[in-house]
Design a protein around this motif. Structure first.
Motif, short mmCIF file in Angstrom:
data_model
loop_
_atom_site.label_atom_id
_atom_site.label_comp_id
_atom_site.label_asym_id
_atom_site.label_seq_id
_atom_site.Cartn_x
_atom_site.Cartn_y
_atom_site.Cartn_z
N TRP A 61 -7.10 4.19 -3.92
CA TRP A 61 -6.29 3.64 -5.19
C TRP A 61 -5.06 2.97 -4.52
O TRP A 61 -4.68 1.80 -5.35
N ALA A 62 -4.47 3.11 -3.51
CA ALA A 62 -3.32 2.57 -2.91
C ALA A 62 -3.95 1.16 -2.59
O ALA A 62 -3.15 0.25 -2.48
N ALA A 85 2.36 1.79 -3.18
CA ALA A 85 1.57 2.23 -4.56
C ALA A 85 1.65 3.78 -4.20
O ALA A 85 1.39 4.38 -5.09
N HIS A 123 0.78 -1.26 0.11
CA HIS A 123 -0.25 0.02 0.10
C HIS A 123 0.74 1.26 0.00
O HIS A 123 0.78 1.98 -0.77
N ALA A 168 2.83 6.03 -7.31
CA ALA A 168 1.91 7.09 -8.19
C ALA A 168 1.96 8.73 -7.52
O ALA A 168 1.41 9.33 -8.16
N GLU A 211 -6.15 -0.76 -3.56
CA GLU A 211 -6.56 -1.46 -5.14
C GLU A 211 -5.16 -2.10 -5.48
O GLU A 211 -5.05 -3.25 -5.73
N ASP A 212 -4.18 -1.07 -5.61
CA ASP A 212 -2.76 -1.58 -5.96
C ASP A 212 -2.08 -2.44 -4.98
O ASP A 212 -1.78 -3.59 -5.55
N ARG A 238 -3.86 -5.85 -5.72
CA ARG A 238 -3.22 -6.58 -6.80
C ARG A 238 -1.98 -7.15 -6.61
O ARG A 238 -1.58 -8.30 -7.12
N ALA A 239 -1.06 -6.36 -5.98
CA ALA A 239 0.42 -6.78 -5.49
C ALA A 239 0.18 -8.03 -4.76
O ALA A 239 1.05 -8.95 -4.88
#
Length: 175
Positions: free
Chosen positions: A76-77, A39, A36, A43, A79-80, A83-84
């Motif tokens: 956003w972080a 990310a 997190h 970004a 969701e990233d 995924r990671a």
């Protein structure tokens, strides 16, 4: 003056406030927490947050935008990180535990769980199915015109506020 022992030289120790947080998370949750934070760095969310903070200081009408951007950067972080890590539930647990541990609460309370703040919303979003990839709506639709118009209006308002601040400074500086 205190000197370090030879076994401490070059050793990195976490800050005192982060140690209880890291100890309170499992290995998977720590991995999610670090994903997190990575990310956010990748970004460059700090730049977005600084920009919106300065715009809100220049134009008080943009203050609601600041909280929306902060929440969106966190999501956003999230969701990233999901995924990671590959597991949305692990990220949800990490977000919830990190919020509880960093606030100093010894255990989850009913009031903390019932609160409608950003953390419960983020956890609920992570426990829901992953959002579909979306793009900005086309300009020639009603939704697209509203979204693009709002974005353009916010940009014009921020530039106008900055222009007014610079003009005021230039007029007051010689005085």
């Amino acid at each position: 003056r205190r000197t370090k022992r030879p076994d401490q030289v070059g050793a990195r120790t976490p800050l005192p406030r982060t140690q209880p947080l890291l100890n309170g998370l499992t290995a998977d949750e720590r991995r999610a927490l670090f994903a997190h934070e990575r990310a956010h760095l990748a970004a460059r969310h700090h730049r977005h947050l600084l920009t919106v903070h300065l715009a809100a200081c220049a134009n008080p009408l943009l203050r609601p935008l600041r909280s929306a951007v902060v929440y969106t950067a966190e999501r956003w972080a999230d969701e990233d990180a999901a995924r990671a890590v590959g597991d949305r539930r692990v990220v949800a647990r990490a977000v919830g535990k990190a919020a509880l541990l960093s606030s100093g609460a010894p255990a989850p309370t009913l009031a903390a769980v019932a609160a409608g703040g950003p953390v419960p919303r983020r956890v609920a979003a992570l426990l829901a199915p992953a959002p579909a990839g979306r793009h900005w709506p086309p300009v020639f639709t009603a939704v697209g015109a509203a979204v693009w118009g709002a974005a353009a209006g916010a940009a014009v308002s921020a530039m106008s506020s900055a222009n007014s601040a610079v003009t005021l400074f230039l007029h007051l500086h010689p005085a």
